[in-house]
Design a protein around this motif. Structure first.
Motif, PDB file in Angstrom:
ATOM      1  N   ALA A 176      12.949 -16.543 -39.002  1.00  0.00           N
ATOM      2  CA  ALA A 176      13.743 -17.547 -39.009  1.00  0.00           C
ATOM      3  C   ALA A 176      15.178 -17.041 -38.145  1.00  0.00           C
ATOM      4  CB  ALA A 176      14.050 -18.117 -40.146  1.00  0.00           C
ATOM      5  N   PRO A 177      15.098 -17.116 -36.785  1.00  0.00           N
ATOM      6  CA  PRO A 177      16.281 -15.851 -35.761  1.00  0.00           C
ATOM      7  C   PRO A 177      17.070 -16.519 -35.883  1.00  0.00           C
ATOM      8  CG  PRO A 177      14.240 -16.954 -33.888  1.00  0.00           C
ATOM      9  CD  PRO A 177      13.893 -17.046 -35.673  1.00  0.00           C
ATOM     10  N   THR A 178      17.575 -17.864 -35.874  1.00  0.00           N
ATOM     11  CA  THR A 178      18.258 -18.608 -35.571  1.00  0.00           C
ATOM     12  C   THR A 178      18.886 -18.988 -36.920  1.00  0.00           C
ATOM     13  OG1 THR A 178      17.556 -21.329 -35.733  1.00  0.00           O
ATOM     14  CG2 THR A 178      17.591 -19.655 -33.544  1.00  0.00           C
ATOM     15  N   TYR A 179      20.263 -19.194 -36.709  1.00  0.00           N
ATOM     16  CA  TYR A 179      21.217 -19.753 -38.640  1.00  0.00           C
ATOM     17  C   TYR A 179      20.756 -21.065 -38.741  1.00  0.00           C
ATOM     18  CZ  TYR A 179      24.918 -20.957 -41.627  1.00  0.00           C
ATOM     19  OH  TYR A 179      25.351 -21.361 -42.640  1.00  0.00           O
ATOM     20  N   ASP A 180      20.179 -21.299 -38.168  1.00  0.00           N
ATOM     21  CA  ASP A 180      19.768 -22.946 -38.633  1.00  0.00           C
ATOM     22  C   ASP A 180      18.595 -22.380 -39.768  1.00  0.00           C
ATOM     23  OD1 ASP A 180      20.042 -25.694 -39.298  1.00  0.00           O
ATOM     24  OD2 ASP A 180      18.273 -25.760 -38.097  1.00  0.00           O
ATOM     25  N   PRO A 216      26.685 -19.017 -37.429  1.00  0.00           N
ATOM     26  CA  PRO A 216      25.777 -20.106 -36.741  1.00  0.00           C
ATOM     27  C   PRO A 216      25.693 -19.260 -34.978  1.00  0.00           C
ATOM     28  CG  PRO A 216      26.671 -21.781 -37.868  1.00  0.00           C
ATOM     29  CD  PRO A 216      27.034 -20.987 -38.503  1.00  0.00           C
ATOM     30  N   GLY A 217      25.189 -19.234 -34.483  1.00  0.00           N
ATOM     31  CA  GLY A 217      25.300 -17.964 -33.382  1.00  0.00           C
ATOM     32  C   GLY A 217      25.659 -16.322 -33.807  1.00  0.00           C
ATOM     33  N   TYR A 218      25.714 -16.387 -34.843  1.00  0.00           N
ATOM     34  CA  TYR A 218      25.959 -14.690 -35.004  1.00  0.00           C
ATOM     35  C   TYR A 218      25.549 -14.005 -35.923  1.00  0.00           C
ATOM     36  CZ  TYR A 218      29.815 -11.680 -36.286  1.00  0.00           C
ATOM     37  OH  TYR A 218      30.362 -10.265 -37.264  1.00  0.00           O
ATOM     38  N   ARG A 219      25.188 -13.010 -35.360  1.00  0.00           N
ATOM     39  CA  ARG A 219      24.598 -12.144 -36.895  1.00  0.00           C
ATOM     40  C   ARG A 219      25.381 -11.042 -36.721  1.00  0.00           C
ATOM     41  NH1 ARG A 219      18.275 -13.112 -37.926  1.00  0.00           N
ATOM     42  NH2 ARG A 219      18.820 -15.702 -38.049  1.00  0.00           N
ATOM     43  N   ARG A 220      25.491 -10.085 -38.189  1.00  0.00           N
ATOM     44  CA  ARG A 220      26.793  -8.657 -38.225  1.00  0.00           C
ATOM     45  C   ARG A 220      25.183  -8.482 -39.473  1.00  0.00           C
ATOM     46  NH1 ARG A 220      29.067  -4.734 -39.408  1.00  0.00           N
ATOM     47  NH2 ARG A 220      30.763  -3.942 -37.844  1.00  0.00           N
ATOM     48  N   ILE A 221      24.969  -6.829 -38.929  1.00  0.00           N
ATOM     49  CA  ILE A 221      24.633  -6.263 -39.629  1.00  0.00           C
ATOM     50  C   ILE A 221      25.527  -4.556 -40.077  1.00  0.00           C
ATOM     51  CG2 ILE A 221      23.429  -4.392 -38.313  1.00  0.00           C
ATOM     52  CD1 ILE A 221      21.332  -4.549 -40.147  1.00  0.00           C
ATOM     53  N   GLU A 244      21.922 -22.750 -30.189  1.00  0.00           N
ATOM     54  CA  GLU A 244      22.146 -21.304 -30.826  1.00  0.00           C
ATOM     55  C   GLU A 244      21.436 -20.863 -30.370  1.00  0.00           C
ATOM     56  OE1 GLU A 244      22.463 -19.888 -34.347  1.00  0.00           O
ATOM     57  OE2 GLU A 244      21.528 -21.949 -35.677  1.00  0.00           O
ATOM     58  N   GLY A 245      21.532 -18.662 -29.822  1.00  0.00           N
ATOM     59  CA  GLY A 245      20.862 -17.926 -29.984  1.00  0.00           C
ATOM     60  C   GLY A 245      19.600 -16.932 -31.205  1.00  0.00           C
ATOM     61  N   GLU A 246      19.036 -16.704 -30.311  1.00  0.00           N
ATOM     62  CA  GLU A 246      18.407 -16.540 -31.914  1.00  0.00           C
ATOM     63  C   GLU A 246      18.928 -14.501 -31.798  1.00  0.00           C
ATOM     64  OE1 GLU A 246      13.578 -16.597 -30.450  1.00  0.00           O
ATOM     65  OE2 GLU A 246      13.742 -18.963 -30.987  1.00  0.00           O
ATOM     66  N   ILE A 247      18.332 -14.239 -32.477  1.00  0.00           N
ATOM     67  CA  ILE A 247      18.947 -13.234 -33.135  1.00  0.00           C
ATOM     68  C   ILE A 247      18.557 -11.990 -34.011  1.00  0.00           C
ATOM     69  CG2 ILE A 247      21.037 -11.609 -33.696  1.00  0.00           C
ATOM     70  CD1 ILE A 247      22.945 -14.241 -33.584  1.00  0.00           C
TER      71      ILE A 247
END
Length: 248
Positions: free
Chosen positions: A156-160, A213-218, A124-127
């Motif tokens: 902690a830029p990834t969900y995991d 996992p792999g997703y963030r929303r604000i 996954e990417g870092e968000i």
């Protein structure tokens, strides 16, 4: 990239980035919708998307001077362990200036900014949310400093990574599996929703974050309005992720 560099078996990347300035769904005193204003939605192939709305005014109760949204996706290369790997980059950002909500909430500037980078081959990417801000916020005639803190999301830029660092908080939330909710608001109680209830107005939620996992929303500002005006309003929302997929 030349034809000699093209690998027909290599995975492709589907970009995802979206930003919006303001939207609302009102149920009292009448049912009325304010469709999403100043939206930018990125194609899965990348590129860019942008939109600006100026001098919006709904019945003198919900207004802003300008809302401007932008989303982009691009790729470059990085060297990791002496190996060249593709890095897929996305950005979604929106700025809302001189916001007024029901003559109860005013903000000089609200910015949502979501950036991500995904190294080819990583799960996954870092968000991150660096640059998101609420400035000049006045609620019910009083200045409010929300005190946003993006450091936990940078560390902690990834969900995991985030869930492993905040495992107990996740258990306490009793939330949907693989979905984690928190906030950038450091001076408010993250576990209690980072909110301020106001009699005869409703509840304001600050800088809420939803992660998968792999997703963030604000959502920088979200309103659950009560009597005498009822409904929901969101101001300055942004999201990002992306995923590798096999070619057909």
């Amino acid at each position: 990239m030349s034809l000699e560099d093209f690998d027909p078996e290599a995975k492709s990347f589907a970009y995802h980035a979206h930003a919006l300035g303001l939207s609302a769904s009102l149920t009292r005193p009448c049912c009325e919708t304010i469709p999403s204003l100043a939206t930018a939605s990125l194609s899965i192939t990348g590129g860019e998307s942008y939109s600006t709305v100026r001098n919006f005014d709904w019945k003198g109760l919900i207004s802003f001077d300008e809302a401007s949204a932008y989303a982009t996706g691009s790729v470059d290369n990085v060297i990791i362990d002496n190996e060249r790997r593709a890095r897929y980059n996305t950005l979604s950002t929106v700025t809302v200036r001189n916001l007024n909500v029901a003559n109860m909430v005013h903000a000089d500037l609200v910015v949502a900014r979501v950036t991500s980078k995904h190294i080819a081959g990583d799960p996954e990417g870092e968000i991150t949310f660096t640059g998101s801000t609420i400035q000049g916020l006045v609620v019910a005639g009083r200045h409010v400093d929300v005190g946003l803190d993006e450091r936990p999301f940078l560390e902690a830029p990834t969900y995991d990574q985030f869930v492993r660092q905040h495992k107990q908080a996740q258990v306490d939330q009793n939330e949907t599996p693989n979905v984690y909710c928190t906030s950038l608001a450091a001076t408010l109680n993250r576990e209690k929703g980072c909110k301020i209830p106001i009699p005869e107005f409703g509840t304001i939620y600050f800088a809420q974050v939803i992660m998968k996992p792999g997703y963030r929303r604000i959502s920088m500002l979200r309103f659950e309005l009560g009597c005498p005006i009822a409904g929901t309003v969101e101001v300055a929302g942004g999201e990002s992720n992306g995923v590798e997929y096999w070619p057909p």
